[in-house]
Design a protein around this motif. Sequence first.
Motif, PDB file in Angstrom:
ATOM      1  N   THR A  42       9.010  -2.021  -4.982  1.00 47.45           N
ATOM      2  CA  THR A  42       7.699  -1.510  -4.584  1.00 47.45           C
ATOM      3  C   THR A  42       6.589  -2.357  -5.196  1.00 47.45           C
ATOM      4  O   THR A  42       6.761  -2.991  -6.236  1.00 47.45           O
ATOM      5  N   SER A  43       5.452  -2.338  -4.519  1.00 49.75           N
ATOM      6  CA  SER A  43       4.258  -2.965  -5.083  1.00 49.75           C
ATOM      7  C   SER A  43       3.028  -2.279  -4.505  1.00 49.75           C
ATOM      8  O   SER A  43       3.063  -1.714  -3.410  1.00 49.75           O
ATOM      9  N   GLY A  44       1.952  -2.332  -5.256  1.00 43.12           N
ATOM     10  CA  GLY A  44       0.696  -1.744  -4.818  1.00 43.12           C
ATOM     11  C   GLY A  44      -0.475  -2.565  -5.332  1.00 43.12           C
ATOM     12  O   GLY A  44      -0.456  -3.075  -6.458  1.00 43.12           O
ATOM     13  N   SER A  46      -4.850  -2.431  -5.226  1.00 47.98           N
ATOM     14  CA  SER A  46      -6.021  -1.650  -4.837  1.00 47.98           C
ATOM     15  C   SER A  46      -7.309  -2.417  -5.124  1.00 47.98           C
ATOM     16  O   SER A  46      -7.372  -3.243  -6.035  1.00 47.98           O
ATOM     17  N   SER A  57       3.817  -3.262  -9.690  1.00 48.38           N
ATOM     18  CA  SER A  57       5.057  -3.482  -8.955  1.00 48.38           C
ATOM     19  C   SER A  57       6.203  -2.884  -9.750  1.00 48.38           C
ATOM     20  O   SER A  57       6.090  -2.648 -10.961  1.00 48.38           O
ATOM     21  N   SER A 155      -6.536  -0.087  -0.416  1.00 43.01           N
ATOM     22  CA  SER A 155      -5.279  -0.324  -1.116  1.00 43.01           C
ATOM     23  C   SER A 155      -4.193  -0.710  -0.122  1.00 43.01           C
ATOM     24  O   SER A 155      -4.270  -0.393   1.071  1.00 43.01           O
ATOM     25  N   SER A 157       0.031  -0.610   0.013  1.00 41.95           N
ATOM     26  CA  SER A 157       1.284  -0.199  -0.633  1.00 41.95           C
ATOM     27  C   SER A 157       2.454  -0.753   0.166  1.00 41.95           C
ATOM     28  O   SER A 157       2.466  -0.709   1.403  1.00 41.95           O
ATOM     29  N   GLU A 158       3.434  -1.288  -0.542  1.00 39.79           N
ATOM     30  CA  GLU A 158       4.557  -1.981   0.084  1.00 39.79           C
ATOM     31  C   GLU A 158       5.864  -1.520  -0.553  1.00 39.79           C
ATOM     32  O   GLU A 158       5.916  -1.228  -1.748  1.00 39.79           O
ATOM     33  N   GLN A 159       6.905  -1.505   0.267  1.00 41.03           N
ATOM     34  CA  GLN A 159       8.209  -1.082  -0.225  1.00 41.03           C
ATOM     35  C   GLN A 159       9.310  -1.755   0.582  1.00 41.03           C
ATOM     36  O   GLN A 159       9.203  -1.908   1.802  1.00 41.03           O
ATOM     37  N   ARG A 181       1.752   0.139   4.144  1.00 38.54           N
ATOM     38  CA  ARG A 181       0.632   1.009   4.529  1.00 38.54           C
ATOM     39  C   ARG A 181      -0.672   0.436   3.978  1.00 38.54           C
ATOM     40  O   ARG A 181      -0.738   0.012   2.818  1.00 38.54           O
ATOM     41  N   ASN A 183      -4.480   1.482   3.226  1.00 38.45           N
ATOM     42  CA  ASN A 183      -5.323   2.660   3.020  1.00 38.45           C
ATOM     43  C   ASN A 183      -6.778   2.250   2.865  1.00 38.45           C
ATOM     44  O   ASN A 183      -7.086   1.311   2.130  1.00 38.45           O
ATOM     45  N   SER A 200      -5.342   5.538   7.228  1.00 43.95           N
ATOM     46  CA  SER A 200      -4.232   4.940   6.482  1.00 43.95           C
ATOM     47  C   SER A 200      -3.099   4.543   7.417  1.00 43.95           C
ATOM     48  O   SER A 200      -2.034   5.167   7.418  1.00 43.95           O
TER      49      SER A 200
END
Length: 377
Positions: A42-44, A46, A57, A155, A157-159, A181, A183, A200
Amino acid sequence: MTAKSSILAEALIDRQLAADVIDMALSGGADFAEIFVEDRQTSGLSFLDSRIKNAASGQSRGAGVRVFYGTRAVYAHTNDLSRAGLLALAKAVSQTHQADGRHGRKELAEAAPARTLSLYQSPFDISAERKIRLFEQADKAARAVGSEISQVDLSLSEQLQHVLIANSEGLWATDVRPYIRFNMSAIATGAGEFQTASESPGALQGYEFIEGLDVEDLAERVAKVAITMLKAGYAPSGKMPVVIDNGFGGVIFHEACGHLLETTSVATGASVLAGKMGQQIAHSAVTALDDGTIEGAWGSLAIDDEGAPTQKTTLIENGILTSYMVDKLGARKTGFAPTGSGRRESYRYAPTSRMRNTFIAPGQYSLDDLLASVPYG
Protein backbone atom coordinates in the motif's frame (compact mmCIF):
# COMPACT_ATOMS: atom_id res chain seq x y z
CA MET A 1 -5.44 -16.62 -14.23
CA THR A 2 -2.29 -15.15 -15.63
CA ALA A 3 1.08 -16.85 -15.55
CA LYS A 4 2.32 -13.88 -13.54
CA SER A 5 -0.24 -14.35 -10.76
CA SER A 6 0.48 -18.08 -10.57
CA ILE A 7 4.21 -17.45 -10.21
CA LEU A 8 3.61 -14.84 -7.51
CA ALA A 9 1.37 -17.25 -5.62
CA GLU A 10 4.03 -19.95 -5.68
CA ALA A 11 6.41 -17.34 -4.27
CA LEU A 12 4.09 -16.96 -1.25
CA ILE A 13 3.96 -20.68 -0.43
CA ASP A 14 4.40 -23.74 -2.63
CA ARG A 15 1.65 -26.20 -3.43
CA GLN A 16 3.05 -29.03 -1.32
CA LEU A 17 3.20 -26.82 1.76
CA ALA A 18 -0.40 -25.72 1.18
CA ALA A 19 -1.45 -29.37 0.92
CA ASP A 20 0.39 -30.26 4.13
CA VAL A 21 -1.24 -27.34 5.98
CA ILE A 22 -4.69 -28.45 4.82
CA ASP A 23 -3.99 -32.04 5.89
CA MET A 24 -2.93 -30.87 9.32
CA ALA A 25 -6.00 -28.65 9.66
CA LEU A 26 -8.24 -31.63 8.83
CA SER A 27 -6.59 -33.88 11.41
CA GLY A 28 -9.08 -33.00 14.15
CA GLY A 29 -12.04 -34.25 12.15
CA ALA A 30 -13.01 -31.06 10.34
CA ASP A 31 -14.96 -31.66 7.13
CA PHE A 32 -13.43 -28.65 5.31
CA ALA A 33 -10.13 -26.80 5.54
CA GLU A 34 -8.79 -23.76 3.73
CA ILE A 35 -5.68 -21.60 3.64
CA PHE A 36 -5.69 -17.98 2.45
CA VAL A 37 -2.33 -16.29 1.82
CA GLU A 38 -2.01 -12.59 1.13
CA ASP A 39 0.70 -10.12 0.21
CA ARG A 40 -0.54 -6.53 0.24
CA GLN A 41 1.48 -3.44 -0.72
CA THR A 42 0.00 0.00 0.00
CA SER A 43 0.94 3.62 -0.43
CA GLY A 44 -0.71 6.97 0.13
CA LEU A 45 0.17 10.52 -0.84
CA SER A 46 -1.76 13.61 0.28
CA PHE A 47 -1.63 17.25 -0.81
CA LEU A 48 -3.06 20.13 1.27
CA ASP A 49 -2.67 23.90 1.08
CA SER A 50 -0.78 23.53 -2.22
CA ARG A 51 1.94 21.30 -0.82
CA ILE A 52 2.59 17.69 0.14
CA LYS A 53 1.06 16.93 3.51
CA ASN A 54 1.88 13.27 4.01
CA ALA A 55 3.45 10.28 2.29
CA ALA A 56 3.25 6.74 3.62
CA SER A 57 3.76 3.20 2.37
CA GLY A 58 3.61 -0.26 3.81
CA GLN A 59 3.42 -3.96 3.18
CA SER A 60 1.71 -6.80 5.00
CA ARG A 61 2.02 -10.51 4.38
CA GLY A 62 0.39 -13.42 6.15
CA ALA A 63 -1.97 -16.34 6.05
CA GLY A 64 -5.19 -17.52 7.62
CA VAL A 65 -6.40 -21.08 8.11
CA ARG A 66 -10.07 -21.94 8.48
CA VAL A 67 -11.86 -25.21 9.20
CA PHE A 68 -15.52 -26.18 9.23
CA TYR A 69 -17.21 -28.68 11.51
CA GLY A 70 -20.60 -28.66 9.85
CA THR A 71 -21.79 -25.09 10.33
CA ARG A 72 -19.22 -24.26 12.97
CA ALA A 73 -16.12 -22.41 11.76
CA VAL A 74 -12.73 -21.90 13.40
CA TYR A 75 -10.23 -19.37 12.05
CA ALA A 76 -6.69 -18.33 12.98
CA HIS A 77 -3.98 -16.29 11.27
CA THR A 78 -0.24 -15.65 11.31
CA ASN A 79 2.37 -13.53 9.58
CA ASP A 80 4.88 -16.38 9.80
CA LEU A 81 4.84 -18.04 6.37
CA SER A 82 7.57 -20.54 7.18
CA ARG A 83 6.72 -24.23 7.02
CA ALA A 84 6.95 -24.55 10.79
CA GLY A 85 4.82 -21.47 11.37
CA LEU A 86 2.01 -22.53 9.03
CA LEU A 87 1.91 -26.10 10.27
CA ALA A 88 1.78 -24.88 13.87
CA LEU A 89 -1.15 -22.63 12.95
CA ALA A 90 -2.98 -25.50 11.24
CA LYS A 91 -2.37 -27.78 14.21
CA ALA A 92 -3.73 -25.17 16.62
CA VAL A 93 -6.88 -24.84 14.52
CA SER A 94 -7.33 -28.61 14.31
CA GLN A 95 -7.18 -28.97 18.09
CA THR A 96 -10.02 -26.55 18.84
CA HIS A 97 -12.62 -29.25 18.25
CA GLN A 98 -12.56 -33.00 17.82
CA ALA A 99 -15.03 -34.75 15.56
CA ASP A 100 -15.53 -38.39 14.64
CA GLY A 101 -14.02 -39.62 11.42
CA ARG A 102 -11.34 -38.21 9.20
CA HIS A 103 -12.06 -36.28 6.03
CA GLY A 104 -9.60 -36.46 3.16
CA ARG A 105 -8.28 -33.75 0.89
CA LYS A 106 -8.65 -33.69 -2.88
CA GLU A 107 -5.59 -33.06 -5.01
CA LEU A 108 -4.95 -29.33 -5.41
CA ALA A 109 -5.78 -28.44 -9.00
CA GLU A 110 -5.21 -25.01 -10.49
CA ALA A 111 -8.53 -23.34 -11.31
CA ALA A 112 -8.71 -20.58 -13.88
CA PRO A 113 -11.04 -17.78 -12.74
CA ALA A 114 -13.92 -16.67 -14.94
CA ARG A 115 -12.04 -13.51 -15.90
CA THR A 116 -8.47 -12.28 -15.73
CA LEU A 117 -7.37 -8.72 -15.18
CA SER A 118 -5.84 -7.15 -18.27
CA LEU A 119 -2.38 -5.64 -18.09
CA TYR A 120 -2.13 -2.85 -15.55
CA GLN A 121 0.41 -0.16 -14.78
CA SER A 122 1.60 -0.59 -11.22
CA PRO A 123 1.25 2.71 -9.31
CA PHE A 124 4.40 1.73 -7.41
CA ASP A 125 6.37 2.16 -10.62
CA ILE A 126 5.26 5.79 -10.99
CA SER A 127 7.49 8.51 -9.58
CA ALA A 128 6.31 10.75 -6.74
CA GLU A 129 7.14 13.81 -8.90
CA ARG A 130 4.66 12.66 -11.52
CA LYS A 131 1.93 12.29 -8.93
CA ILE A 132 2.72 15.68 -7.40
CA ARG A 133 2.31 17.34 -10.80
CA LEU A 134 -1.15 15.78 -10.95
CA PHE A 135 -2.01 17.31 -7.56
CA GLU A 136 -0.72 20.71 -8.64
CA GLN A 137 -2.92 20.67 -11.75
CA ALA A 138 -6.05 19.79 -9.76
CA ASP A 139 -5.25 22.31 -7.02
CA LYS A 140 -4.74 25.14 -9.52
CA ALA A 141 -7.92 24.28 -11.45
CA ALA A 142 -10.06 24.23 -8.31
CA ARG A 143 -8.77 27.56 -7.01
CA ALA A 144 -9.29 29.18 -10.42
CA VAL A 145 -13.06 28.58 -10.18
CA GLY A 146 -13.53 31.36 -7.66
CA SER A 147 -11.94 33.28 -4.83
CA GLU A 148 -14.35 31.54 -2.44
CA ILE A 149 -12.27 28.36 -2.61
CA SER A 150 -10.20 28.57 0.55
CA GLN A 151 -8.84 25.04 0.75
CA VAL A 152 -8.23 22.10 -1.59
CA ASP A 153 -7.45 18.68 -0.14
CA LEU A 154 -6.15 15.95 -2.46
CA SER A 155 -4.90 12.41 -1.93
CA LEU A 156 -4.00 9.32 -3.88
CA SER A 157 -4.32 5.87 -2.32
CA GLU A 158 -2.85 2.80 -3.99
CA GLN A 159 -2.84 -0.90 -3.25
CA LEU A 160 -1.53 -4.04 -4.90
CA GLN A 161 -2.78 -7.31 -3.43
CA HIS A 162 -1.69 -10.85 -4.33
CA VAL A 163 -3.77 -13.70 -2.92
CA LEU A 164 -3.67 -17.48 -2.91
CA ILE A 165 -6.60 -19.63 -1.80
CA ALA A 166 -6.35 -23.42 -1.47
CA ASN A 167 -8.81 -25.78 0.20
CA SER A 168 -9.61 -29.41 0.89
CA GLU A 169 -12.05 -29.53 -2.02
CA GLY A 170 -9.03 -29.35 -4.36
CA LEU A 171 -9.11 -25.61 -5.06
CA TRP A 172 -5.87 -23.79 -5.89
CA ALA A 173 -6.67 -20.24 -7.03
CA THR A 174 -4.66 -17.03 -7.26
CA ASP A 175 -5.46 -13.43 -8.06
CA VAL A 176 -3.70 -10.08 -8.50
CA ARG A 177 -5.71 -7.01 -7.48
CA PRO A 178 -4.51 -3.45 -8.08
CA TYR A 179 -6.70 -0.78 -6.46
CA ILE A 180 -6.37 2.96 -6.88
CA ARG A 181 -8.42 5.96 -5.73
CA PHE A 182 -8.11 9.72 -6.25
CA ASN A 183 -9.72 11.76 -3.47
CA MET A 184 -10.54 15.44 -3.75
CA SER A 185 -12.41 17.91 -1.58
CA ALA A 186 -12.76 21.69 -1.79
CA ILE A 187 -13.94 24.16 0.83
CA ALA A 188 -15.71 27.37 -0.16
CA THR A 189 -15.76 30.18 2.42
CA GLY A 190 -17.76 33.41 2.61
CA ALA A 191 -19.83 35.54 4.98
CA GLY A 192 -18.67 33.58 7.99
CA GLU A 193 -19.78 30.24 6.54
CA PHE A 194 -18.14 27.38 4.68
CA GLN A 195 -19.31 24.49 2.52
CA THR A 196 -17.47 21.38 1.37
CA ALA A 197 -17.79 19.28 -1.78
CA SER A 198 -15.88 16.15 -2.69
CA GLU A 199 -15.45 13.32 -5.18
CA SER A 200 -13.41 10.12 -4.90
CA PRO A 201 -13.22 8.13 -8.14
CA GLY A 202 -11.55 4.75 -7.76
CA ALA A 203 -11.18 1.46 -9.62
CA LEU A 204 -9.80 -2.05 -9.71
CA GLN A 205 -7.09 -0.85 -12.07
CA GLY A 206 -3.54 0.42 -12.09
CA TYR A 207 -2.20 3.92 -12.66
CA GLU A 208 -3.77 3.94 -16.11
CA PHE A 209 -7.04 4.79 -14.33
CA ILE A 210 -5.50 8.01 -13.01
CA GLU A 211 -4.05 8.86 -16.40
CA GLY A 212 -7.53 8.49 -17.86
CA LEU A 213 -9.01 10.99 -15.40
CA ASP A 214 -9.45 14.63 -16.37
CA VAL A 215 -8.37 15.91 -12.98
CA GLU A 216 -8.80 19.56 -13.97
CA ASP A 217 -12.42 18.96 -14.98
CA LEU A 218 -12.97 16.99 -11.78
CA ALA A 219 -11.48 19.83 -9.72
CA GLU A 220 -13.67 22.42 -11.42
CA ARG A 221 -16.82 20.38 -10.78
CA VAL A 222 -16.00 19.90 -7.11
CA ALA A 223 -15.16 23.58 -6.62
CA LYS A 224 -18.36 24.69 -8.37
CA VAL A 225 -20.48 22.47 -6.13
CA ALA A 226 -18.83 23.90 -3.01
CA ILE A 227 -19.43 27.48 -4.18
CA THR A 228 -23.01 26.69 -5.20
CA MET A 229 -23.70 25.21 -1.77
CA LEU A 230 -22.21 28.29 -0.13
CA LYS A 231 -24.61 30.57 -1.98
CA ALA A 232 -27.67 28.31 -1.92
CA GLY A 233 -30.69 29.04 0.22
CA TYR A 234 -32.05 26.66 2.82
CA ALA A 235 -34.12 23.71 1.61
CA PRO A 236 -37.71 23.66 2.90
CA SER A 237 -38.20 21.52 5.99
CA GLY A 238 -40.69 18.73 6.38
CA LYS A 239 -41.39 15.24 5.17
CA MET A 240 -41.42 14.96 1.38
CA PRO A 241 -40.65 12.50 -1.44
CA VAL A 242 -37.28 12.90 -3.11
CA VAL A 243 -35.61 11.71 -6.31
CA ILE A 244 -32.19 10.16 -5.66
CA ASP A 245 -29.57 9.80 -8.38
CA ASN A 246 -27.69 6.64 -9.27
CA GLY A 247 -24.55 7.36 -7.25
CA PHE A 248 -25.98 8.28 -3.86
CA GLY A 249 -28.98 6.03 -4.45
CA GLY A 250 -26.56 3.11 -4.53
CA VAL A 251 -25.11 4.18 -1.18
CA ILE A 252 -28.56 4.36 0.39
CA PHE A 253 -29.53 0.96 -0.98
CA HIS A 254 -26.21 -0.45 0.25
CA GLU A 255 -26.79 0.70 3.82
CA ALA A 256 -30.58 0.38 4.08
CA CYS A 257 -31.07 -2.93 2.28
CA GLY A 258 -27.80 -4.43 1.07
CA HIS A 259 -26.43 -5.66 4.40
CA LEU A 260 -29.81 -7.19 5.18
CA LEU A 261 -29.40 -9.40 2.10
CA GLU A 262 -26.06 -10.86 3.18
CA THR A 263 -26.18 -14.35 4.69
CA THR A 264 -23.99 -13.05 7.51
CA SER A 265 -27.16 -11.50 8.94
CA VAL A 266 -29.73 -13.71 7.23
CA ALA A 267 -28.37 -16.97 8.68
CA THR A 268 -28.72 -15.75 12.27
CA GLY A 269 -32.17 -14.24 11.74
CA ALA A 270 -30.78 -10.77 12.44
CA SER A 271 -32.08 -9.50 9.07
CA VAL A 272 -35.71 -8.44 8.68
CA LEU A 273 -35.48 -9.97 5.19
CA ALA A 274 -34.62 -13.46 6.48
CA GLY A 275 -37.18 -16.04 5.41
CA LYS A 276 -38.73 -13.78 2.78
CA MET A 277 -37.34 -15.39 -0.37
CA GLY A 278 -39.92 -15.14 -3.14
CA GLN A 279 -41.93 -12.47 -1.35
CA GLN A 280 -42.52 -8.90 -2.47
CA ILE A 281 -40.32 -6.64 -0.38
CA ALA A 282 -40.17 -3.54 -2.60
CA HIS A 283 -42.16 -1.59 -5.17
CA SER A 284 -42.71 -3.52 -8.41
CA ALA A 285 -40.52 -0.95 -10.20
CA VAL A 286 -37.46 -2.01 -8.17
CA THR A 287 -34.92 -4.44 -9.54
CA ALA A 288 -31.67 -4.53 -7.57
CA LEU A 289 -28.45 -6.28 -8.47
CA ASP A 290 -25.06 -7.10 -7.00
CA ASP A 291 -22.45 -7.49 -9.72
CA GLY A 292 -18.84 -8.47 -9.21
CA THR A 293 -18.12 -8.82 -12.92
CA ILE A 294 -18.10 -5.17 -14.09
CA GLU A 295 -14.65 -4.71 -15.59
CA GLY A 296 -12.47 -2.32 -13.61
CA ALA A 297 -15.17 -1.42 -11.07
CA TRP A 298 -14.08 -0.96 -7.47
CA GLY A 299 -16.19 -3.87 -6.20
CA SER A 300 -15.29 -6.31 -8.98
CA LEU A 301 -13.00 -9.31 -8.72
CA ALA A 302 -12.19 -12.35 -10.85
CA ILE A 303 -12.57 -14.55 -7.76
CA ASP A 304 -13.81 -13.78 -4.27
CA ASP A 305 -11.76 -14.33 -1.13
CA GLU A 306 -12.88 -17.97 -0.99
CA GLY A 307 -11.69 -18.64 -4.55
CA ALA A 308 -15.15 -18.69 -6.16
CA PRO A 309 -15.77 -16.75 -9.40
CA THR A 310 -17.78 -13.59 -8.75
CA GLN A 311 -21.07 -13.19 -10.58
CA LYS A 312 -23.95 -10.89 -11.41
CA THR A 313 -26.70 -11.63 -8.90
CA THR A 314 -30.25 -10.31 -9.12
CA LEU A 315 -31.26 -9.69 -5.51
CA ILE A 316 -34.68 -8.14 -6.09
CA GLU A 317 -36.62 -8.49 -9.35
CA ASN A 318 -39.73 -6.37 -9.87
CA GLY A 319 -39.97 -6.01 -6.12
CA ILE A 320 -39.63 -9.75 -5.40
CA LEU A 321 -36.73 -11.06 -3.29
CA THR A 322 -34.89 -13.51 -5.56
CA SER A 323 -31.47 -14.03 -3.97
CA TYR A 324 -29.25 -13.31 -1.01
CA MET A 325 -25.49 -12.69 -1.16
CA VAL A 326 -24.03 -16.00 -0.06
CA ASP A 327 -20.55 -17.00 1.10
CA LYS A 328 -19.40 -20.58 1.71
CA LEU A 329 -20.31 -20.74 5.40
CA GLY A 330 -23.55 -18.85 4.73
CA ALA A 331 -24.43 -21.50 2.14
CA ARG A 332 -24.03 -24.22 4.76
CA LYS A 333 -26.19 -22.37 7.23
CA THR A 334 -28.98 -21.35 4.85
CA GLY A 335 -28.93 -23.93 2.08
CA PHE A 336 -28.61 -21.29 -0.65
CA ALA A 337 -25.94 -21.64 -3.33
CA PRO A 338 -22.80 -19.45 -2.96
CA THR A 339 -22.81 -16.31 -5.10
CA GLY A 340 -19.09 -15.47 -5.08
CA SER A 341 -19.67 -13.00 -2.24
CA GLY A 342 -16.97 -14.03 0.25
CA ARG A 343 -14.78 -11.15 1.34
CA ARG A 344 -12.05 -10.57 3.94
CA GLU A 345 -10.74 -7.34 5.36
CA SER A 346 -7.30 -8.98 5.21
CA TYR A 347 -5.65 -12.32 6.01
CA ARG A 348 -6.30 -11.52 9.67
CA TYR A 349 -10.04 -12.00 9.21
CA ALA A 350 -12.24 -14.90 8.19
CA PRO A 351 -14.35 -14.25 5.07
CA THR A 352 -17.96 -13.25 5.31
CA SER A 353 -20.68 -12.38 2.80
CA ARG A 354 -20.40 -8.85 1.46
CA MET A 355 -21.55 -6.73 -1.49
CA ARG A 356 -19.60 -6.08 -4.68
CA ASN A 357 -21.11 -3.40 -6.96
CA THR A 358 -24.70 -3.02 -5.80
CA PHE A 359 -27.20 -0.90 -7.71
CA ILE A 360 -30.80 -0.41 -8.81
CA ALA A 361 -31.43 -1.39 -12.44
CA PRO A 362 -32.97 1.18 -14.82
CA GLY A 363 -36.76 1.15 -14.68
CA GLN A 364 -39.61 2.08 -16.96
CA TYR A 365 -39.85 5.69 -15.77
CA SER A 366 -37.91 8.58 -17.30
CA LEU A 367 -36.21 11.30 -15.28
CA ASP A 368 -38.93 13.72 -16.37
CA ASP A 369 -41.57 11.30 -15.06
CA LEU A 370 -39.81 11.07 -11.71
CA LEU A 371 -39.42 14.84 -11.37
CA ALA A 372 -43.06 15.40 -12.30
CA SER A 373 -44.16 12.97 -9.59
CA VAL A 374 -42.81 15.05 -6.69
CA PRO A 375 -44.16 18.45 -5.63
CA TYR A 376 -40.79 20.23 -5.69
CA GLY A 377 -39.58 18.53 -8.90
